[in-house]
Write an enzyme that holds these catalytic residues in place. Structure first.
Site, mmCIF file in Angstrom:
data_model
loop_
_atom_site.group_PDB
_atom_site.id
_atom_site.type_symbol
_atom_site.label_atom_id
_atom_site.label_comp_id
_atom_site.label_asym_id
_atom_site.label_seq_id
_atom_site.Cartn_x
_atom_site.Cartn_y
_atom_site.Cartn_z
ATOM 1 C CB SER A 96 -1.105 0.048 1.117
ATOM 2 O OG SER A 96 -0.431 -0.023 2.304
ATOM 3 C CG HIS A 151 -4.630 -1.527 0.083
ATOM 4 N ND1 HIS A 151 -5.287 -0.215 0.198
ATOM 5 C CD2 HIS A 151 -3.878 -1.486 1.165
ATOM 6 C CE1 HIS A 151 -5.071 0.293 1.297
ATOM 7 N NE2 HIS A 151 -4.078 -0.489 1.942
ATOM 8 C CE LYS A 177 -7.207 -0.766 3.847
ATOM 9 N NZ LYS A 177 -6.511 -1.628 4.434
HETATM 10 C C1 LIG Z 1 -6.335 -2.168 5.771
HETATM 11 C C2 LIG Z 1 -5.550 -3.338 5.718
HETATM 12 C C3 LIG Z 1 -5.674 -4.405 6.970
HETATM 13 C C4 LIG Z 1 -6.818 -3.924 8.325
HETATM 14 O O1 LIG Z 1 -8.249 -4.105 7.647
HETATM 15 P P1 LIG Z 1 -9.049 -3.938 8.742
HETATM 16 O O2 LIG Z 1 -10.326 -4.585 8.004
HETATM 17 O O3 LIG Z 1 -9.254 -2.278 8.601
HETATM 18 O O4 LIG Z 1 -8.683 -4.331 9.920
HETATM 19 C C5 LIG Z 1 -5.016 -5.280 6.864
HETATM 20 N N1 LIG Z 1 -4.078 -5.841 5.917
HETATM 21 C C6 LIG Z 1 -3.700 -4.970 4.840
HETATM 22 C C7 LIG Z 1 -2.949 -5.101 3.912
HETATM 23 C C8 LIG Z 1 -4.359 -3.460 4.787
HETATM 24 O O5 LIG Z 1 -4.364 -2.859 3.913
#
Ligand SMILES: *Cc1c(COP(=O)(O)O)cnc(C)c1O
Length: 395
Positions: free
Chosen positions: A182, A210, A241
């Site tokens: 990310s 992502h 997301k």
């Molecule tokens: C955002 C993200 C998480 C965490 O996700 P949540 O559902 O907000 O806990 C875990 N791994 C990656 C790669 C992320 O980008």
């Protein structure tokens, strides 16, 4: 006696502030969308993970409201006592169908999915071969398990192969990677990773937070982009997301793996069920993605357009054709001043510098959404031009 701890914390807080790394939270007064209202002004938002614009989508909001009416506000229970409703099973099945996996288990967050993954599956007889840029929640999950750890350089297939050779004496091995990194907007080389996994008899785990819902032609994530659907043993993803942005996460993959997680994964066993409104909305989010290809194609159009425009201005950008667009500034101070300047002029972006990214590789990360229109992207581009010239990043 709190006094002694307070003194220590105050010193630490001052140190964080002095280093310029104190995190202030900006208060938003509107729903999450392409234009957000803050106390002072309206800004065009280029820093949310709202890739498909579903966070304020009317159909999603209606689906959440309907689930509130039919299934109530909360379950007040973990899944295995009295916290599983029909819609929880529906969503697990829907995710399995969407990702073409055998089974899926829901968690309160992807952080929990990763935190509760490794310890039930692997012990000191096994080895975890992990990409050096993996997400914090993967690193924490690995820490909770007794397996041997091998770390390979980010997306470096030579180094991965070396680590697979070094770990060949362990019982089971799993290659562990983010599907998309990310900070860089790069997509993991899952085709190569799957080849190596086959050659060295290893499992493959991908955290596709992502990517789920928008990477790949049908939004099936980095596995689809790399043509390896069906070859990934374990996929974790988030509902927080692209899939509406509420909250919640999941692990999807081989049937027996998911079965054991339901029996032994601690964040699943000892944490409350996902709220029905989130479940109803997430079901709708996957429906929309499956039935309306224009959401993903609009995102891709916006991404390609922005990346091309920014490159033409003379900026260096990183990454594959992903809506995370890191505009390289290199200098920490300029990255921070320039992102402040952009925000003051109505473009909300965030600068990242050391230690979040390597020294000398500071950047402004722009995140594109299918909800942006051309006018908004053009405004961002023209302001990047002005700011880039003002701060001497471009000519
Ligand atoms: C955002 C993200 C998480 C965490 O996700 P949540 O559902 O907000 O806990 C875990 N791994 C990656 C790669 C992320 O980008």
């Amino acid at each position: 006696m709190y006094n002694s701890l307070r003194k220590r914390l105050k010193v630490e807080i001052d140190q964080i502030k002095e280093s310029g790394r104190y995190k202030d939270e900006r208060i938003i007064l509107s729903p999450q969308k392409s234009i957000i209202k803050t106390k002072d002004e309206n800004v065009i938002n280029f820093c949310a993970n709202n890739y498909l614009g579903l966070a304020s989508n009317d159909e999603i909001i209606d689906a959440a409201k309907r689930a509130l009416d039919t299934h109530g506000f909360g379950l007040a229970s973990v899944r295995f006592i009295c916290g599983t409703q029909d819609i929880h099973k529906d969503l697990e099945n829907k995710i399995s169908n969407f990702l073409e996996t055998e089974d899926t288990i829901l968690y309160a967050a992807a952080f929990d999915a990763n935190g509760g993954l490794f310890e039930p599956l692997f012990d000191h007889n096994d080895a975890i071969v992990s990409d050096s840029l993996n997400h914090a929640s993967i690193i924490d999950g690995i820490r909770l398990c007794k397996a041997a750890r091998f770390r390979y350089k980010n997306n470096d297939m030579k180094d991965l192969e070396q680590k697979l050779i070094e770990s060949s004496n362990y019982r089971n091995r799993v290659i562990v990677t983010d599907g998309v990194f990310s900070m860089d907007g790069t997509i993991a080389k899952l085709d190569k990773i799957c080849e190596l996994a086959k050659k060295y008899n290893s499992l493959v785990f991908v955290d596709d937070c992502h990517a789920t819902g928008f990477v790949g032609k049908n939004g099936k994530g980095s596995q689809e982009e790399n043509n390896v659907i069906g070859k990934i043993d374990i996929i974790t993803g988030t509902l927080g997301k692209a899939l509406g942005g509420g909250s919640g996460g999941f692990t999807s993959g081989k049937k027996e793996i998911i079965d054991i997680l339901r029996q032994k994964s601690r964040p699943y066993l000892f944490s409350n069920t996902l709220a029905p409104a989130i479940v109803g909305a997430s079901l709708k989010a996957i429906d929309l993605i499956e039935n309306n290809k224009s959401i993903i194609s609009k995102l891709n159009e916006n991404t390609t357009y922005f990346r091309n425009q920014i490159k033409e201005l003379g900026f260096d950008i990183k990454g594959d054709n992903h809506p995370i667009v890191p505009v390289m500034i290199y200098d920490d101070k300029i990255a921070s001043e320039m992102s402040d300047y952009l925000l003051k002029n109505g473009i909300y972006v965030v600068g990242f510098s050391y230690p979040v990214v390597p020294k000398g590789l500071a950047r402004i990360r722009v995140q594109i959404s299918s909800s942006h229109n051309k006018k908004q992207i053009d405004k961002a581009v023209s302001l990047f031009k002005k700011a880039g010239q003002k701060f001497g990043v471009i000519n």
